[in-house]
Write a protein that holds these residues in place. Sequence first.
Motif, short mmCIF file in Angstrom:
data_model
loop_
_atom_site.label_atom_id
_atom_site.label_comp_id
_atom_site.label_asym_id
_atom_site.label_seq_id
_atom_site.Cartn_x
_atom_site.Cartn_y
_atom_site.Cartn_z
N ILE A 63 0.85 -1.20 0.00
CA ILE A 63 0.00 0.00 0.00
C ILE A 63 0.87 1.24 0.00
O ILE A 63 0.58 2.23 -0.68
CB ILE A 63 -0.96 -0.02 1.21
CG1 ILE A 63 -2.00 -1.13 1.03
CG2 ILE A 63 -1.64 1.34 1.39
CD1 ILE A 63 -2.90 -1.34 2.22
N THR A 87 -6.14 4.01 -1.09
CA THR A 87 -5.34 2.80 -1.30
C THR A 87 -5.56 1.78 -0.19
O THR A 87 -5.53 0.57 -0.44
CB THR A 87 -3.84 3.16 -1.40
OG1 THR A 87 -3.45 3.92 -0.24
CG2 THR A 87 -3.56 3.99 -2.64
N ARG A 88 -5.80 2.26 1.02
CA ARG A 88 -6.04 1.35 2.15
C ARG A 88 -7.35 0.58 1.97
O ARG A 88 -7.48 -0.57 2.41
CB ARG A 88 -6.06 2.17 3.45
CG ARG A 88 -6.04 1.33 4.72
CD ARG A 88 -5.82 2.19 5.96
NE ARG A 88 -6.88 3.18 6.15
CZ ARG A 88 -6.72 4.49 6.06
NH1 ARG A 88 -5.53 5.01 5.77
NH2 ARG A 88 -7.73 5.31 6.27
#
Length: 534
Positions: A63, A87-88
Amino acid sequence: MEPAANYQSDVLVIGSGAAGLTTALQLADHHSVIIVSKGPLTEGSTYYAQGGIAAVFDESDSIESHVEDTLIAGAGLCERETVEFTTRNAREALQWLIDEGVGFDQVESKADSPTYHLNQEGGHSHRRILHAADATGKAVQTTLQSKVLAHPNIKVLERFNAVDLITGRRLQREPGCYGAYLWNRKLERVETAAARFVVLATGGSSKVYQYTSNPDIASGDGIAMAWRAGCSVTNMEFNQFHPTCLYHPNAQSFLLTEALRGEGAVLRRPDGSRFMDSFHEAAELAPRDVVARAIDYEMKRLGADCMYLDISHQTEAFLRHHFPTIFEKCLSLGIDMSKQPIPVVPAAHYTCGGITTNLNAETDLPRLYAVGEVAYTGLHGANRMASNSLLECLVFARAAAQHILEQSHETPVVDHLPAWDDSQVSDSDEEVVIQHNWHELRLFMWDYVGIVRTTKRLERALHRIQLLQQEIHDYYSNFKVSNNLLELRNLVQVAELIVHSALARKESRGLHYTLDYPDLDPNAKPTKLVPQHL
């Protein structure tokens, strides 16, 4: 008392691409939802998206790497909190799509769980692009569409244009969004739709340019409506031009995915020589703004109509397997991409700015959300990295739905709305005025507010926009609405926002490149515009 609304629901979703359909499906088990689709349900940018969706699925990836790649591509203007949030939540959002039935390409593996084939595209340091051959958007759209049409709590209104949002200011109530006016194209009348929450998912505004990869519906409707309703917009100067659209008189708007360059395609001049290594160390895998500017520069320097994308080092079997849509399209035009290069030009592709939102997809106006390309979340900064767009649609649609569910018990419905008044207007007998203004707007936006800009060009564009706005306002005030009139009204509004934002940025960064200010401003910030009536 005002008459009852023609349509009433808990949530009104305006737009029917990945962002709108995902929002609706996330809410429909608990709320009634109406989806407004300007054309047929499939006719949106999602359906035509080729490349894929970025998320970390490879053990060698991380990530943190996805975050850093996105920040670099965004040229210093991304909001890190947003990038980390997106993105998480990427893998969970992609897993939801997989669970819904989207069939991403897999590779043979002895592992118990599926192993997905991952592409690499410009700006990415790892292979992290899940895809369904070269028609990922079609797979996403058709899968979600089938789920939406089967859900008893979702009603779809096809061929309806959203005209304007109905706000507390119009109703003389507390600030907020209470619904929208919709133009029923079949009955040719304006109707009202009341809702406790309204979600704008109308996509971008690339139709403001003469050459675009987008379908016809991408006319900035949501951005213009939100601006008129009092919402701020951010970073409207950053419009991404996709470097490689097929150049052929019978193939307008056909995109050639970035994944071709990820699989080794190179760009060549008409004489066959390569040029991208002269512009960036990553050559063909440089960020899109660099590649688009390089192609534009070479075309202008040589007086050439196009450049060429060459992937003829790959076998026909490989190309047919990985890029079946593109291979067949090219072949239908007499181009065998396994034996010859493909003629390409840049075209307006993606609106990186939009309606200002937070991580819940909330706008400045209570009860109004914006999701997908219509929104500015802070993810893209000055340039969108490939395959982060559908990801943003999914992550923020899910965030908006979650926030709506949490607010539901506090938000009452207003089911009586003022009817649309067209008693003072007539049918137009001067449709040629709209057509002329339409073509003029898109041409001068391409010439003056395109890949390379100057202050003088921007000022010329703004002057023309202001003249067009007066003409369109007079026309709108006197004649009944139509699809072309509504889109032109919105495009001219968006054009003004783009030009004002571009004039405010005294530097060259990412997708905004001006000959008058070629250097970076070390103190640069996002460009936020706020309506004067706020």
